[in-house]
Design an enzyme around this catalytic site. Sequence first.
Site, short mmCIF file in Angstrom:
data_model
loop_
_atom_site.label_atom_id
_atom_site.label_comp_id
_atom_site.label_asym_id
_atom_site.label_seq_id
_atom_site.Cartn_x
_atom_site.Cartn_y
_atom_site.Cartn_z
N LYS A 62 0.72 35.40 72.34
CA LYS A 62 0.40 33.98 72.21
C LYS A 62 1.40 33.21 73.06
O LYS A 62 2.56 33.06 72.69
CB LYS A 62 0.49 33.51 70.76
CG LYS A 62 0.20 32.01 70.62
CD LYS A 62 0.91 31.40 69.44
CE LYS A 62 0.82 29.88 69.44
NZ LYS A 62 1.56 29.24 70.55
N CYS B 140 18.33 28.90 75.04
CA CYS B 140 18.86 29.05 73.68
C CYS B 140 20.36 29.33 73.69
O CYS B 140 21.07 28.95 72.77
CB CYS B 140 18.11 30.15 72.94
SG CYS B 140 18.14 31.75 73.76
N THR C 189 11.10 26.66 63.07
CA THR C 189 9.82 27.37 63.13
C THR C 189 10.01 28.84 62.77
O THR C 189 9.15 29.44 62.12
CB THR C 189 9.21 27.24 64.54
OG1 THR C 189 9.09 25.85 64.86
CG2 THR C 189 7.85 27.89 64.60
N GLY C 190 11.14 29.42 63.18
CA GLY C 190 11.41 30.82 62.85
C GLY C 190 11.44 31.07 61.36
O GLY C 190 10.97 32.11 60.88
N GLU D 147 21.54 21.19 68.25
CA GLU D 147 21.19 21.86 69.50
C GLU D 147 20.37 20.88 70.34
O GLU D 147 19.22 20.60 70.03
CB GLU D 147 20.38 23.13 69.24
CG GLU D 147 19.99 23.85 70.51
CD GLU D 147 19.07 25.04 70.28
OE1 GLU D 147 19.07 25.96 71.10
OE2 GLU D 147 18.34 25.03 69.26
N GLY E 38 11.88 31.04 69.50
CA GLY E 38 11.68 29.60 69.37
C GLY E 38 12.75 28.99 68.48
O GLY E 38 13.84 29.54 68.29
N SER E 39 12.45 27.85 67.92
CA SER E 39 13.43 27.12 67.13
C SER E 39 13.69 27.80 65.80
O SER E 39 12.84 28.54 65.27
CB SER E 39 12.93 25.69 66.88
OG SER E 39 11.85 25.69 65.96
N THR E 40 14.85 27.50 65.23
CA THR E 40 15.19 28.05 63.92
C THR E 40 14.25 27.54 62.84
O THR E 40 13.83 28.31 61.95
CB THR E 40 16.65 27.70 63.58
OG1 THR E 40 17.52 28.39 64.49
CG2 THR E 40 17.00 28.11 62.16
N GLU F 17 14.20 35.54 67.53
CA GLU F 17 15.26 35.06 68.43
C GLU F 17 15.19 33.55 68.39
O GLU F 17 14.27 32.94 68.94
CB GLU F 17 15.04 35.62 69.85
CG GLU F 17 16.30 35.54 70.71
CD GLU F 17 16.44 34.21 71.42
OE1 GLU F 17 17.23 33.38 70.90
OE2 GLU F 17 15.80 34.00 72.45
#
Length: 476
Positions: free
Chosen positions: A174, A281, A229-230, A379, A225-227, A247
């Site tokens: 994706k 990142c 969303t992770g 960030e 991606g972002s924390t 990651e």
Amino acid sequence: MTADNYNLTHIINGKPYDATGAKTREVLNPATRQPITTHPIATREVLDEAVAAARKAFPGWAATPWEERKKALLAWADSFEAMAEQLVNVLSTEQGKTLGGARHEVYGCPVWIREMAKYELKDTVLSEDDDQKTIQVYKPIGVCAGIVPWNFPILLMTWKIIPSLLTGNVIIIKPSPFTPIGDFLLVKDAQKFFPPGVLQIVLGDDNLGPWITSHPGIDKVSFTGSTATGKLVAKSCSDTLKRVTLELGGNDACVVTKDVDIPSVARQVIAAALTNSGQICVATKRIYVHEDIYDAFKNEVAAAIPEFKVNYGDDNEAFAGPLNNEPQFNRVKNILADIKQNGQKIICGGDVDPNAKGYHIPLTVVDNPPEESRIVQEEQFGPVMPLLKWKDEEDVIKRVNDTPYGLASTLFGRNLEEVERIGRRIEAGSVWINKVMPFSPHTPFGGHKNSGVGVENGLDGIKLYTYTQIIVLGKK
């Protein structure tokens, strides 16, 4: 460019998917904010078809000998390299990278494939005597999904495909809806080398990610991606106990000791913080400079910044380009506004040109803002770097570690004993000393704390795409 240039669609079961009548989404050029093309938005039914094709392909691919899977990947690497210049132009257009930055990303990928393909997971005899033999075996997990970000879309997609296919898994990609073109072209080309259903791509919007992470037919998700969303990915995957590699974000610190070569290190710090317009990142996001050299270092950074040109559309060999998309552009503008509203001193940059065609933010340096300020605590993921003072080693270590993140950290200093001592106490997955982002296919990369789960690259990264099976063979 127009939509006729690319004919983007899903690649399912080895061929382009007929998405006639599907809802579509525009892909914009971040340097101009003009449409490049459109792509179809997948429905749940489209994803179901991709998963069904993947499940059908998995047993045959898992049974394919390791050496044959390796040969297929190496053949793809050759084809990848043959279309590299086309990909460079595509990546520069859809992501906003300069041509130099795009070449660095694209040409590194075939190298990554070839180096990672040198690994092989072999059965290991753990113990053996007259009574029994104990063997450790690595087995593929099944259907994997790779959720790819927009900052390094081609490289980070490659990082997910290589270990998945090498170990006998199949994978559905994706891509980010902001940067789907290069990923689509590569997956389409790869169909020449892999059986139908082994490597697929599904294009979508923000709904597609949650459908993937909750799908019962998907066994592992690798997300970059972002924390924030992770965490949602991990929560969704937990319902079906999917394996995950995450990651995530970082607020990476750099420590500069007082004995450095100031002109050289100042330029390395700028590169570490602002390459790809800070959209990395592991970009250095907080720079702690020893107070004995702080003023001299600050002045050198200010003098050097004009050497790092920003691409406004007519200089593709510049150091940095626009931000990739409007949400990130607005977020960085908001941080700049916060800096000004709180009276923090800007050494250079800071003023966004309202007449710029693209999502351009000038390279910006902030002079010793408070530790609790947004530019230090968050960030930024943009070309804004704060310089901060330090004096006491214990204090700087505490400040560096006082964050929920732990992705990477960079140190500069001539006294190797000192910088290694500091580096060993930093809570981060990677600590780079007198080096700027020295990534390698053979070096595991991953974060501590809220910066991720698991690693990518190296043998450790490959193993995360397998189950461990223990066979105990009784001899009597």
